[in-house]
Write an enzyme that holds these catalytic residues in place. Structure first.
Site, mmCIF file in Angstrom:
data_model
loop_
_atom_site.group_PDB
_atom_site.id
_atom_site.type_symbol
_atom_site.label_atom_id
_atom_site.label_comp_id
_atom_site.label_asym_id
_atom_site.label_seq_id
_atom_site.Cartn_x
_atom_site.Cartn_y
_atom_site.Cartn_z
ATOM 1 N N HIS A 54 0.825 -1.213 0.000
ATOM 2 C CA HIS A 54 0.000 0.000 0.000
ATOM 3 C C HIS A 54 0.863 1.268 0.000
ATOM 4 C CE1 HIS A 54 -3.635 -2.371 0.762
ATOM 5 N NE2 HIS A 54 -2.923 -3.039 1.651
ATOM 6 N N ASN A 127 -10.231 -3.616 1.107
ATOM 7 C CA ASN A 127 -9.854 -3.474 -0.296
ATOM 8 C C ASN A 127 -11.085 -3.135 -1.125
ATOM 9 O OD1 ASN A 127 -6.946 -4.252 -0.347
ATOM 10 N ND2 ASN A 127 -7.717 -6.196 0.417
#
Length: 478
Positions: A54, A127
């Site tokens: 990320h 997500n």
């Protein structure tokens, strides 16, 4: 108005910031260039370690408006009373690539949501997909290693990706989503967000409910093909989010939950805590509870997006975790990552700090005494104590027990049903979507060994015979 003078970090005026001190006009620099040394030393440290996953992200502030009172499910303040508004901050990201990667990689999109509630910060990390590649955290470092660049060439390595997936069929469901036409969102606004994990809520009676969080985009789903993505600017999703909010076109998501009782969980035919599986909507329908809107950009990307931290252990009264094994590991791993990357006092930075009072007996560490709200005064720094004004426990918020059964042991879940839901998803696709899926898989699978290709084809066959047929035909065209 007094003129501002350029100063060093100790506040002393800088007489010359354009040249260094040297031994003669053409001579070497001298060791008394302390202003130069300070400037270069700080420059070398302008970046903190990037996230292992990320790393490339974008963020914005907004508000969550509750449209249905949930007091029957939770004592959480932000879920009480129709119309309750709670400030939020959201960070979107790709997952596998570093800061140098593209916003348009074929990759899941991380979605981390921070609710600034009156009882503390509540974080939902997930997500843009309702499932994940793994159900057991012991494989997470291996999985990420397989998705990163080759350690020798520093180039993408699709052969390694498929080799890992061939040995871990639990990944098939998420891999099917990733390689489908939804694998590259057009923007962060045009995708759903999911809490993914099974989380919990508990009410004033001590009743616990298992929940799945869903955030459905009001902008509609829009995606890109590999060919379309290749033509996009690498920072296009960041620009789209910032520009859209700046012009007042605030993106919105419908907030929905699925709810399962503890009794239903005990008897349900799939493991409700398996992150590789969804809860069928026919059995546990989506219930709309509110709307989430993003309406304010950050003022400083580094301070507010790069240094923002999220963790599933950021829970508030009325919310809890679950026996989801991936979630259990993340209760430790996320906070540990933040302490390493940003510092032990990262939670005091404005973007991370709760908007309600925060009291504890933690002391010192990096950033102490910097003006952040880190107590360094003469107050008592241990508990329990005799000081009537010192913070004490709040037993009224005690969470109900997490009921579990079974012996403490290693439980191999590799043999669980890894295929049915991937097959169900495949059958929902139209002809064009099936062809795109097969084409995207074949483009990477062709680089794997024949043995890995054979294993993957059998996995597709287990999901649905037509799935194998499409991929095999696409492989022959490579």
């Amino acid at each position: 108005m007094d003129k501002k003078h350029l100063t060093t970090n100790n506040g002393a005026p800088v007489p010359n910031d354009n040249t260094s001190i040297s031994a003669g006009e053409r001579g070497s620099l001298t060791f008394d260039n302390f202003r130069l040394f300070e400037k270069l030393a700080h420059f070398n440290r302008e970046r903190i370690p990037e996230r292992v996953v990320h790393a490339r992200g974008s963020g914005a502030y907004g508000v969550f408006t509750l449209e249905e009172d949930l007091s029957h499910l939770s004592i959480a303040d932000f879920l009480q009373g129709k119309g309750k508004k709670t400030d939020v901050f959201i960070r979107f990201s790709t997952v596998g690539g570093g800061q140098d990667s593209s916003d348009y990689a074929r990759d899941p999109r991380g979605t981390a949501i921070k609710f600034y509630t009156k009882q503390g910060n509540y974080d939902i990390v997930g997500n843009n997909t309702p499932v994940f590649f793994l159900r057991d955290p012991s494989k997470f470092p291996d999985f990420i290693h397989s998705q990163k660049k080759n350690p020798q060439t520093n180039l993408p390595d699709p052969a390694a990706m498929y080799e890992f997936w061939s040995k871990n069929p639990q990944s098939l469901h998420q891999m099917t989503i990733l390689m489908s036409d939804r694998g590259i969102p057009k923007s962060y606004r045009h995708m759903h967000m999911f809490g993914s994990h099974t989380l919990s809520l508990y009410n004033a009676k001590g009743e616990r409910f298992w929940v799945k969080w869903h955030f459905k985009t009001q902008q509609g789903i829009e995606n890109l093909t590999d060919e379309e993505a290749a033509k996009m600017s690498g920072f296009g999703a960041q620009k789209d989010l910032f520009d859209t909010i700046a012009k007042g076109d605030f993106p919105k998501w419908d907030v929905k939950i699925q709810v399962m009782t503890e009794q239903e969980a005990q008897n349900y035919h799939i493991n409700p805590f398996d992150l590789t599986k969804v809860w069928p909507h026919a059995d546990f329908p989506l219930q709309k509870i509110g709307v989430l809107e993003l309406n304010r950009n950050v003022d400083n990307y580094f301070a507010e997006v790069e240094q923002s931290t999220f963790a599933p252990s950021n829970l508030v009264p009325g919310t809890g975790a679950s026996p989801d094994k991936m979630l259990q590991a993340r209760l430790l791993a996320y906070q540990d990552a933040h302490r390493y990357r940003v510092g032990v006092n990262a939670h005091h930075l404005p973007v991370n700090a709760p908007k309600c009072p925060m009291h504890n007996y933690q002391r010192d560490g990096a950033m102490a005494g910097t003006g952040l709200d880190i107590s360094q005064n003469s107050d008592v720094n241990f508990y329990p104590n005799q000081q009537t004004s010192a913070p004490t426990e709040a037993p009224q918020y005690q969470e109900p027990p997490l009921r579990q059964s079974g012996d403490i042991d290693y439980y191999d879940a590799q043999a669980e049903d890894n295929y049915s839901q991937a097959g169900d998803l495949f059958q929902l696709m139209n002809e064009s979507q099936k062809e795109q899926l097969a084409h995207n898989i074949a483009g990477g699978l062709v680089h794997a060994t024949k043995e890995v290709q054979a294993i993957m084809l059998e996995q597709f066959n287990q999901a649905h015979p037509e799935y194998k047929k499409y991929v095999k035909a696409a492989l022959m065209q490579q």
